[in-house]
Design a protein around this motif. Structure first.
Motif, short mmCIF file in Angstrom:
data_model
loop_
_atom_site.label_atom_id
_atom_site.label_comp_id
_atom_site.label_asym_id
_atom_site.label_seq_id
_atom_site.Cartn_x
_atom_site.Cartn_y
_atom_site.Cartn_z
N ARG A 34 0.82 -1.08 0.14
CA ARG A 34 -0.11 0.06 -0.04
C ARG A 34 0.75 1.07 0.14
O ARG A 34 0.68 2.26 -0.93
CB ARG A 34 -0.99 -0.02 1.15
N ARG A 35 2.10 1.30 0.64
CA ARG A 35 2.89 2.26 0.97
C ARG A 35 3.37 2.82 -0.45
O ARG A 35 3.44 3.82 -0.96
CB ARG A 35 3.84 2.27 1.86
N ASN A 36 4.02 1.58 -1.10
CA ASN A 36 4.38 1.87 -2.71
C ASN A 36 3.38 2.22 -3.61
O ASN A 36 3.83 2.79 -4.55
CB ASN A 36 5.10 0.44 -2.97
N LEU A 37 2.24 1.86 -3.71
CA LEU A 37 1.31 2.28 -4.49
C LEU A 37 0.89 3.61 -4.19
O LEU A 37 0.63 4.46 -5.18
CB LEU A 37 -0.14 1.36 -4.30
N ILE A 38 0.60 4.02 -3.06
CA ILE A 38 0.48 5.31 -2.59
C ILE A 38 1.63 6.39 -3.24
O ILE A 38 1.13 7.26 -3.87
CB ILE A 38 0.40 5.58 -1.17
N ARG A 39 2.72 5.93 -3.41
CA ARG A 39 3.91 6.65 -3.85
C ARG A 39 3.84 6.86 -5.06
O ARG A 39 4.18 7.76 -5.85
CB ARG A 39 5.18 6.14 -3.25
N MET A 40 3.41 5.68 -5.79
CA MET A 40 3.14 5.92 -7.41
C MET A 40 2.23 6.60 -7.72
O MET A 40 2.34 7.32 -8.78
CB MET A 40 2.93 4.37 -7.92
N THR A 41 1.02 7.19 -7.09
CA THR A 41 0.24 7.65 -7.26
C THR A 41 0.62 9.37 -7.00
O THR A 41 -0.18 10.28 -7.81
CB THR A 41 -1.32 7.37 -6.31
N ARG A 42 1.46 9.50 -6.35
CA ARG A 42 2.23 10.83 -6.00
C ARG A 42 3.14 11.23 -6.77
O ARG A 42 3.45 12.24 -7.07
CB ARG A 42 2.67 10.83 -4.56
N ILE A 43 3.65 10.34 -7.62
CA ILE A 43 4.71 10.31 -8.79
C ILE A 43 4.08 9.82 -10.00
O ILE A 43 4.56 8.82 -10.49
CB ILE A 43 5.93 9.90 -8.37
N PRO A 44 3.09 10.34 -10.63
CA PRO A 44 2.44 9.64 -11.90
C PRO A 44 3.14 9.53 -13.01
O PRO A 44 3.14 8.44 -13.97
CB PRO A 44 1.33 10.70 -12.15
N GLU A 45 4.57 10.37 -12.98
CA GLU A 45 5.49 10.07 -14.00
C GLU A 45 5.91 8.58 -14.04
O GLU A 45 6.28 8.05 -15.28
CB GLU A 45 6.47 10.93 -14.31
N ILE A 46 5.91 7.97 -12.91
CA ILE A 46 6.42 6.52 -12.94
C ILE A 46 5.72 5.74 -13.83
O ILE A 46 6.24 4.84 -14.61
CB ILE A 46 6.39 6.01 -11.47
#
Length: 290
Positions: A34-46
């Motif tokens: 969940r922590r990593n998925l939240i991080r992905m949503t905050r950095i959409p360029e990934i």
């Protein structure tokens, strides 16, 4: 208050039961995922950059090579599209390995792993959570890529259940390879090295295979390598489940068992890779965090 009342009434009070090791590991892994998925949503360029490359491969291979590569004696671009797409899907899920390795190397570089060490959590959960998050991202990429493939003319010829099984087979290989990426990320010192190390071995693995051209056109020694390649087994299995097998292209030119039974071989290869590289990655994580 309830505990005190029950004790006063003579009712035995059971202390809270500790969680088993398996349930604890699952819970901790989901928290990290969940922590990593939240991080992905905050950095959409990934996610965005992860989509651009496979879409470019679809367009370039379809329109640049589609009319020049012979499939079963025919250069019909429609046949090549159906031959190609399982290979592009497989390449996409395996190239996510580089991202997994770079992410773990970045966590190591920033000292996040040391912070995880201070928490009462299962050691393997950090890596499992990361690979699960990468699997979710890869699934989204495959959905978008399938839509692009349909737009350029790719079609399946099996029922929806078989097609879904084909995509699950691809995602299983992607998840297996993410553990290779995890091991690389724990081994190198920087995220940049993890990205390079995660890609350099993937190019020969994906191109010495049946992904983009039939194996029967390769030199004899490469035919054996290609047909025992786990990547080739998954590509052939996905083609079979999608109904994209070519009638004039033999399953195997060397008699290799994985090409004769690609779906079973792909599952076996993926499970073996997970078992081996998860063990090595968790062991490396424990020694690195010791």
């Amino acid at each position: 208050m309830t505990t005190v009342t029950e004790a006063a009434e003579g009712v035995p009070v059971r202390p809270p039961q500790p969680r088993s090791g398996v349930s604890r590991s699952i819970r901790d892994s989901l928290v990290v995922a969940r922590r990593n998925l939240i991080r992905m949503t905050r950095i959409p360029e990934i996610v965005l950059f992860g989509l651009i490359q496979p879409i470019m491969f679809v367009v370039l291979f379809t329109y640049v090579f589609g009319g020049s590569i012979s499939i079963g004696g025919s250069t019909d671009p429609k046949l090549y599209k159906e031959f190609l797409m399982a290979g592009i899907f497989a390449q996409t899920v395996t190239f996510a390995t580089a991202g997994a390795g770079a992410g773990i190397a970045d966590d190591m570089h920033k000292g996040l792993i040391d912070r995880f060490r201070s928490l009462p959590m299962a050691r393997g959960a950090v890596l499992t959570g990361r690979t699960l998050a990468d699997l979710v991202q890869t699934s989204l990429t495959i959905v978008v890529l399938a839509g692009v493939a349909l737009l350029v003319g790719w079609r399946t010829h099996e029922n929806i259940g078989m097609v879904i099984c084909g995509f699950l087979l691809l995602l299983l290989l992607g998840y297996a390879f993410s553990w290779i990426g995890a091991l690389i990320g724990l081994t190198v010192r920087t995220p940049e090295a993890a990205t390079s190390g995660g890609l350099i071995w993937l190019f020969p693995l994906t191109f010495i295979s049946n992904a983009f051209v039939p194996v029967n056109g390769m030199p004899a020694f490469l035919q054996h390598i290609a047909e025992w390649n786990p990547f080739s087994a998954t590509v052939a299995g996905a083609r079979e489940l999608f109904g994209n097998t070519m009638p004039n292209v033999p399953k195997s030119v060397t008699g290799a068992w994985p090409m004769e039974h690609p779906v079973v071989a792909s599952v076996i290869w993926s499970l073996v890779i997970i078992a081996v590289f998860r063990t090595l990655a968790v062991r490396k994580y424990r020694s690195a965090a010791a």
